[in-house]
Write an enzyme that holds these catalytic residues in place. Structure first.
Site, PDB file in Angstrom:
ATOM      1  CG  ASP A   1      -2.054   1.021   1.008  1.00 43.06           C
ATOM      2  OD1 ASP A   1      -2.498   1.184  -0.139  1.00 43.06           O
ATOM      3  OD2 ASP A   1      -2.493   1.656   1.985  1.00 43.06           O
ATOM      4  CB  SER A   2       2.398   3.230  -1.931  1.00 42.52           C
ATOM      5  OG  SER A   2       1.733   3.081  -3.151  1.00 42.52           O
TER       6      SER A   2
HETATM    7  P1  ITT Z   1      -3.393  -1.639  -6.321  1.00 43.37           P
HETATM    8  O1  ITT Z   1      -4.415  -1.970  -7.351  1.00 43.37           O
HETATM    9  O2  ITT Z   1      -2.236  -2.567  -6.363  1.00 43.37           O
HETATM   10  O3  ITT Z   1      -3.956  -1.471  -4.928  1.00 43.37           O
HETATM   11  P2  ITT Z   1      -3.243   1.289  -6.503  1.00 43.37           P
HETATM   12  O4  ITT Z   1      -3.435   1.995  -7.792  1.00 43.37           O
HETATM   13  O5  ITT Z   1      -4.309   1.422  -5.457  1.00 43.37           O
HETATM   14  O6  ITT Z   1      -2.797  -0.233  -6.781  1.00 43.37           O
HETATM   15  P3  ITT Z   1      -1.301   2.055  -4.526  1.00 43.37           P
HETATM   16  O7  ITT Z   1      -2.155   1.521  -3.441  1.00 43.37           O
HETATM   17  O8  ITT Z   1       0.078   1.555  -4.608  1.00 43.37           O
HETATM   18  O9  ITT Z   1      -1.907   1.850  -5.974  1.00 43.37           O
HETATM   19  O10 ITT Z   1      -1.257   3.627  -4.453  1.00 43.37           O
HETATM   20  C1  ITT Z   1      -2.360   4.423  -4.040  1.00 43.37           C
HETATM   21  C2  ITT Z   1      -2.325   5.775  -4.694  1.00 43.37           C
HETATM   22  O11 ITT Z   1      -1.192   6.515  -4.221  1.00 43.37           O
HETATM   23  C3  ITT Z   1      -2.203   5.740  -6.209  1.00 43.37           C
HETATM   24  O12 ITT Z   1      -3.461   5.626  -6.807  1.00 43.37           O
HETATM   25  C4  ITT Z   1      -1.525   7.074  -6.494  1.00 43.37           C
HETATM   26  O13 ITT Z   1      -2.488   8.108  -6.541  1.00 43.37           O
HETATM   27  C5  ITT Z   1      -0.628   7.286  -5.274  1.00 43.37           C
HETATM   28  N1  ITT Z   1       0.733   6.787  -5.562  1.00 43.37           N
HETATM   29  C6  ITT Z   1       1.322   5.694  -5.014  1.00 43.37           C
HETATM   30  N2  ITT Z   1       2.561   5.499  -5.514  1.00 43.37           N
HETATM   31  C7  ITT Z   1       2.750   6.478  -6.422  1.00 43.37           C
HETATM   32  C8  ITT Z   1       3.811   6.814  -7.291  1.00 43.37           C
HETATM   33  O14 ITT Z   1       4.922   6.097  -7.361  1.00 43.37           O
HETATM   34  N3  ITT Z   1       3.668   7.873  -8.087  1.00 43.37           N
HETATM   35  C9  ITT Z   1       2.553   8.615  -8.053  1.00 43.37           C
HETATM   36  N4  ITT Z   1       1.491   8.375  -7.285  1.00 43.37           N
HETATM   37  C10 ITT Z   1       1.577   7.303  -6.457  1.00 43.37           C
END
Ligand code: ITT
Length: 223
Positions: free
Chosen positions: A71-72
């Site tokens: 999660d990020s």
């Molecule tokens: P999953 O389907 O794997 O859950 P996700 O699109 O929800 O993928 P994350 O949980 O990793 O992606 O990230 C959540 C949000 O945080 C993502 O939609 C972006 O808006 C932001 N984010 C995370 N990492 C980023 C990055 O490297 N560059 C830009 N935005 C990022």
């Protein structure tokens, strides 16, 4: 011995990235798309740890094999850590990257402190529950306007001082070397031999004890 781990995502890019980082280890990295449909996990935790653990432990339990999840998001100092765990849906449930960026820039209007960080937590869980976590963080500054076309999410407004560019103005490979996700993955890869030992020990512990035949009397129905 564990020989298969699932990454709890349908995102083929994330799966490829993990397969590359762990290519020297005797374990196959699968995607959720390799299995039948399983219920979606609602990411409603208050921290990246909560959400990563929730996704990894649920997936490991449902599929019966170890699972990794990440999660990020973006943490902005002047916004008390927002958008944080709500990064993907900051401007609403079906928000696009552009909607989220527009909202962020509006909230940041006139703010002097533009310090921000991308944060990532990776959770590795076994079906019986226990998990390990790896974290990565990358510090930068929120720009006044979007710059660059690469990347995704908040990359066009995340200026990275060591490169004097936003994350949308550099290649994926350059970004992976310094990014929050890249750092968390590097931490995991550096210790992955220990992680595999840990997984195997947890799986052995969870096995039911072998029956001790000595304690059972042989049934004799002859009388
Ligand atoms: P999953 O389907 O794997 O859950 P996700 O699109 O929800 O993928 P994350 O949980 O990793 O992606 O990230 C959540 C949000 O945080 C993502 O939609 C972006 O808006 C932001 N984010 C995370 N990492 C980023 C990055 O490297 N560059 C830009 N935005 C990022």
């Amino acid at each position: 011995m564990v020989n298969m781990i699932v990454l709890a995502t349908h995102n083929a890019g994330k799966v490829k990235e993990l397969q590359k980082v762990l290519k020297n280890f005797p374990v196959e990295i699968k995607s959720l798309s390799d299995f039948g449909p399983i219920p979606e996990v609602i990411e409603d935790g208050e921290t990246f740890d909560d959400n990563a653990y929730k996704k990894a432990s649920f997936t490991a339990k449902v599929l019966g094999i170890p699972a990794i999840s990440d999660d990020s998001g973006l943490v902005v100092e002047a916004l008390d850590g927002n958008p944080g765990v709500r990064s993907a849906r900051y401007a609403g449930e079906n928000a696009t990257d552009k909607d989220n960026i527009d909202k962020l820039l509006a909230e940041m209007k006139g703010k002097e402190n533009r310090a921000a960080a991308f944060e990532c937590v990776l959770s590795i869980a076994v079906p019986s529950g226990p998990a390990l976590t790896y974290e990565g963080r990358c510090e930068g500054v929120i720009t006044e306007e979007p710059q660059g076309e690469e990347g995704f999410g908040y990359d066009p407004v995340f200026y990275y001082p060591p490169f004097s560019k936003t994350f949308a103005e550099i290649s994926v490979d350059e970004k992976n070397k310094v990014s929050h996700r890249g750092k968390a993955l590097q931490g995991l890869a550096e210790e992955f031999d220990k992680v595999l030992k840990w997984i195997n020990a947890r799986i052995d512990e969870a096995k039911p004890p072998k029956p001790d035949h000595e304690q059972y009397e042989h049934n004799d129905w002859s009388e």
